[in-house]
Design a protein around this motif. Structure first.
Motif, mmCIF file in Angstrom:
data_model
loop_
_atom_site.group_PDB
_atom_site.id
_atom_site.type_symbol
_atom_site.label_atom_id
_atom_site.label_comp_id
_atom_site.label_asym_id
_atom_site.label_seq_id
_atom_site.Cartn_x
_atom_site.Cartn_y
_atom_site.Cartn_z
ATOM 1 N N ALA A 231 0.896 -54.604 -45.496
ATOM 2 C CA ALA A 231 2.032 -54.176 -46.145
ATOM 3 C C ALA A 231 1.393 -53.103 -46.898
ATOM 4 C CB ALA A 231 2.627 -55.267 -47.173
ATOM 5 N N TRP A 232 0.448 -53.112 -47.673
ATOM 6 C CA TRP A 232 -0.010 -51.875 -48.641
ATOM 7 C C TRP A 232 -0.252 -50.779 -47.908
ATOM 8 C CZ3 TRP A 232 1.004 -51.475 -53.506
ATOM 9 C CH2 TRP A 232 1.391 -52.734 -54.315
ATOM 10 N N ASN A 233 -0.978 -50.866 -46.419
ATOM 11 C CA ASN A 233 -1.375 -49.877 -45.714
ATOM 12 C C ASN A 233 -0.048 -49.232 -45.371
ATOM 13 O OD1 ASN A 233 -3.069 -48.289 -44.043
ATOM 14 N ND2 ASN A 233 -1.828 -49.530 -42.272
ATOM 15 N N LYS A 252 5.006 -44.129 -61.755
ATOM 16 C CA LYS A 252 5.429 -44.823 -62.805
ATOM 17 C C LYS A 252 5.802 -46.171 -62.563
ATOM 18 C CE LYS A 252 7.042 -40.551 -64.805
ATOM 19 N NZ LYS A 252 8.132 -39.685 -65.156
ATOM 20 N N LYS A 253 6.479 -46.488 -61.365
ATOM 21 C CA LYS A 253 6.982 -47.730 -61.060
ATOM 22 C C LYS A 253 5.855 -48.794 -60.444
ATOM 23 C CE LYS A 253 9.961 -46.475 -57.645
ATOM 24 N NZ LYS A 253 10.989 -46.480 -56.593
ATOM 25 N N SER A 254 4.929 -48.380 -60.028
ATOM 26 C CA SER A 254 3.999 -49.180 -59.636
ATOM 27 C C SER A 254 2.899 -49.804 -60.494
ATOM 28 C CB SER A 254 3.130 -48.534 -58.175
ATOM 29 O OG SER A 254 2.322 -47.354 -58.844
ATOM 30 N N ARG A 255 3.051 -49.109 -61.724
ATOM 31 C CA ARG A 255 2.201 -49.259 -62.967
ATOM 32 C C ARG A 255 2.557 -50.821 -63.603
ATOM 33 N NH1 ARG A 255 0.533 -45.552 -68.166
ATOM 34 N NH2 ARG A 255 -0.719 -44.429 -66.339
ATOM 35 N N SER A 256 3.865 -51.084 -63.627
ATOM 36 C CA SER A 256 4.244 -52.342 -64.355
ATOM 37 C C SER A 256 3.668 -53.593 -63.210
ATOM 38 C CB SER A 256 5.649 -52.530 -64.570
ATOM 39 O OG SER A 256 6.226 -52.358 -63.385
ATOM 40 N N TRP A 257 3.700 -53.179 -61.876
ATOM 41 C CA TRP A 257 3.608 -54.063 -60.998
ATOM 42 C C TRP A 257 1.884 -54.411 -60.773
ATOM 43 C CZ3 TRP A 257 0.553 -55.727 -56.700
ATOM 44 C CH2 TRP A 257 1.147 -56.742 -56.141
ATOM 45 N N ALA A 258 1.110 -53.376 -61.018
ATOM 46 C CA ALA A 258 -0.338 -53.249 -61.137
ATOM 47 C C ALA A 258 -0.717 -54.172 -62.346
ATOM 48 C CB ALA A 258 -0.671 -52.221 -60.944
ATOM 49 N N GLU A 259 -0.071 -54.104 -63.504
ATOM 50 C CA GLU A 259 -0.519 -54.438 -64.748
ATOM 51 C C GLU A 259 -0.279 -56.205 -64.596
ATOM 52 O OE1 GLU A 259 2.136 -53.003 -67.714
ATOM 53 O OE2 GLU A 259 0.748 -51.188 -67.945
ATOM 54 N N TYR A 270 -3.411 -48.076 -53.351
ATOM 55 C CA TYR A 270 -2.102 -47.244 -53.308
ATOM 56 C C TYR A 270 -2.022 -46.339 -54.268
ATOM 57 C CZ TYR A 270 2.878 -46.386 -53.268
ATOM 58 O OH TYR A 270 3.982 -45.724 -53.331
ATOM 59 N N ARG A 271 -2.423 -46.747 -55.574
ATOM 60 C CA ARG A 271 -2.269 -45.651 -56.441
ATOM 61 C C ARG A 271 -3.073 -44.778 -56.374
ATOM 62 N NH1 ARG A 271 0.566 -46.830 -61.057
ATOM 63 N NH2 ARG A 271 -0.752 -45.384 -62.337
ATOM 64 N N SER A 272 -4.398 -44.932 -56.004
ATOM 65 C CA SER A 272 -5.394 -43.881 -55.604
ATOM 66 C C SER A 272 -4.976 -42.911 -54.762
ATOM 67 C CB SER A 272 -6.835 -44.497 -55.173
ATOM 68 O OG SER A 272 -6.611 -45.045 -53.777
ATOM 69 N N GLN A 273 -4.210 -43.322 -53.659
ATOM 70 C CA GLN A 273 -3.689 -42.563 -52.563
ATOM 71 C C GLN A 273 -2.640 -41.479 -53.152
ATOM 72 O OE1 GLN A 273 -5.062 -42.475 -49.417
ATOM 73 N NE2 GLN A 273 -6.378 -43.431 -50.665
ATOM 74 N N LEU A 274 -1.757 -41.976 -54.318
ATOM 75 C CA LEU A 274 -0.746 -41.352 -54.957
ATOM 76 C C LEU A 274 -1.431 -40.143 -55.614
ATOM 77 C CD1 LEU A 274 1.675 -44.091 -56.040
ATOM 78 C CD2 LEU A 274 2.084 -42.337 -54.460
ATOM 79 N N MET A 275 -2.605 -40.476 -56.436
ATOM 80 C CA MET A 275 -3.172 -39.548 -57.326
ATOM 81 C C MET A 275 -3.874 -38.481 -56.048
ATOM 82 S SD MET A 275 -2.999 -40.756 -60.411
ATOM 83 C CE MET A 275 -4.264 -40.181 -61.520
ATOM 84 N N LEU A 276 -4.590 -38.801 -55.174
ATOM 85 C CA LEU A 276 -4.855 -37.871 -54.229
ATOM 86 C C LEU A 276 -3.903 -36.998 -53.637
ATOM 87 C CD1 LEU A 276 -7.727 -39.882 -52.335
ATOM 88 C CD2 LEU A 276 -7.997 -38.079 -54.191
#
Length: 437
Positions: A231-233, A252-259, A270-276
């Motif tokens: 799913a995450w892939n 922004k949206k995935s931050r609350s889920w990650a917390e 997933y967040r690392s791929q967004l940052m890249l």
């Protein structure tokens, strides 16, 4: 012989009814397989009695196979509020008939298509449409019973790719989503969704709504199926179709889920791929973007470091958080402190002046010092925290560029590194001198 024919007839009736339910309620979004003993409870919770239940949703019969001679009525299908339940009692005969019906329809469809290629038209347009409709109907039933049946997925691709209708592509997303409701790690279903999205992108450039729904679907499935790599892939794959604004919104949206899921490394990947993605787009456009935009990127990286540090202090001993910190620090060092062939001289000169490497090191060492203290020996989380902090410090020693290594070593004297390593990594303390040499 008569009993066998009767069993086949009942199975065909069940398949017919199953497909009629799917046709009558196209908004079904969840599918499950239920033991017959649970249907009474479902009806009771829904305020439905089996006697008054709509025949389209509740089926009763004496038996399916000759061995089943019980006079007790059994419910085989349950459909309410766009949720569909199928009795485990009928899965085998239902699957066999769905498979037979699908293969028969596929054979007729291919025969007609091959003949059309040779002689022109094989059948009138209405008959050809009937064959396609029948093939799509039976393939859907088969895939809901056996989601890894590749031939069924490919047959749907064949029909949909010929029509190239937007509505048909959306129906494929609905079908694969229904499959994922009961088999969230189905590789074939996720592959089919990617094929659909790629096909839609070829005929439409506006994928905003679809990408948003896909991200929501992944989060919904991730809630039920922990550490779901597939799913995450899929969500990481979607990033290539996102605009810069969508990427920032996803951060922004995935931050609350990650917390709320700090042990799920998939979300931080997933967040690392967004940052890249942000860094890659900015590097490609470095000649046309302003310095203030580059400073915004730098601030986003610093904010991510601060946010990660807060989570590390709040959730003690979570390895996923420390691994993600390595990624953030590595990118910060590689892109902002060292030379990069993707950046212009103006960009590098401005960013280098903007950064204070001493401040970065000071914050990292303060975090390590804070996390290296074991405040309670009864809980292994604090020992794990100290171990991860020592590991991060040794990693930082190796990762920092050579010209800046002396500054790191000077800062490290504040922390009794050798004591920390020996306490957290007693079996690896012999490596200390190697890392410090």
């Amino acid at each position: 012989m008569n009993e066998e024919s009767n069993s086949k007839g009942i199975a065909m009736d069940l398949l017919q009814h199953f497909e009629d339910i799917l046709e009558s309620d196209p908004l079904i979004d969840e599918l499950g397989f239920i033991h017959p003993s649970q249907f009474d409870l479902l009806n009771e919770e829904s305020g439905i009695s089996c006697n008054s239940f709509d025949e389209a949703n509740c089926q009763s019969t004496d038996k399916i196979l000759s061995e089943q001679s019980s006079k007790q009525e059994n419910v085989y299908f349950w459909n309410k509020d766009h949720k569909l339940g199928i009795s485990t009692h009928i899965l085998l005969p239902l699957y066999k008939d769905a498979k037979h019906s699908f293969l028969t329809a596929l054979k007729r469809y291919k025969t007609c298509s091959n003949q059309s290629n040779k002689d022109g038209d094989c059948l009138p347009a209405s008959s050809s449409c009937d064959l396609e409709s029948l093939l799509m109907r039976h393939s859907r039933s088969l895939l809901l019973l056996s989601c890894d049946f590749m031939t069924a997925w490919n047959s749907r691709k064949l029909v949909v790719s010929k029509k190239k209708q937007h509505s048909m592509f959306l129906n494929e997303l609905i079908l694969s989503g229904l499959v994922l409701s009961y088999s969230p790690k189905s590789e074939q279903a996720w592959n089919h969704r990617r094929w659909v999205i790629k096909s839609i992108s070829a005929i439409s450039s506006n994928l905003k709504d679809i990408l948003e729904k896909e991200s929501e679907l992944v989060e919904k499935i991730a809630e039920r199926s922990k550490m779901n790599y597939r799913a995450w892939n899929h969500r990481c794959w979607l990033i290539s179709y996102m605009t810069r604004e969508q990427v920032i919104d996803e951060l922004k949206k995935s931050r609350s889920w990650a917390e709320l899921h700090v042990a799920d490394n998939c979300c931080f990947h997933y967040r690392s791929q967004l940052m890249l993605k942000i860094m890659k787009d900015s590097s490609c456009l470095v000649e046309t973007v302003s310095f203030s935009h580059m400073v915004d990127i730098d601030k986003a990286w610093k904010d991510e470091l601060d946010w990660n540090g807060t989570l590390i202090k709040r959730y003690v001993g979570r390895e996923a958080l420390w691994l993600y910190r390595r990624f953030i620090s590595s990118c910060w060092i590689n892109h902002f402190l060292t030379d990069s062939g993707d950046a212009s001289h103006h960009f590098k000169e401005s960013i280098t002046n903007y950064h204070d490497f001493g401040t970065f090191l000071k914050k990292e060492l303060c975090l390590i010092d804070y996390c290296s203290t074991v405040v309670d020996n009864e809980f292994g989380d604090f020992e794990a925290q100290a171990m991860h902090s020592a590991s991060y410090l040794l990693w930082l020693k190796v990762k920092v560029p050579k010209p800046l290594e002396n500054e790191l070593l000077e800062k490290m004297r504040v922390i009794e590194l050798k004591t920390l390593v020996e306490k957290s990594y007693p079996e690896r303390s012999s490596l200390f001198n190697y890392f410090m040499s």
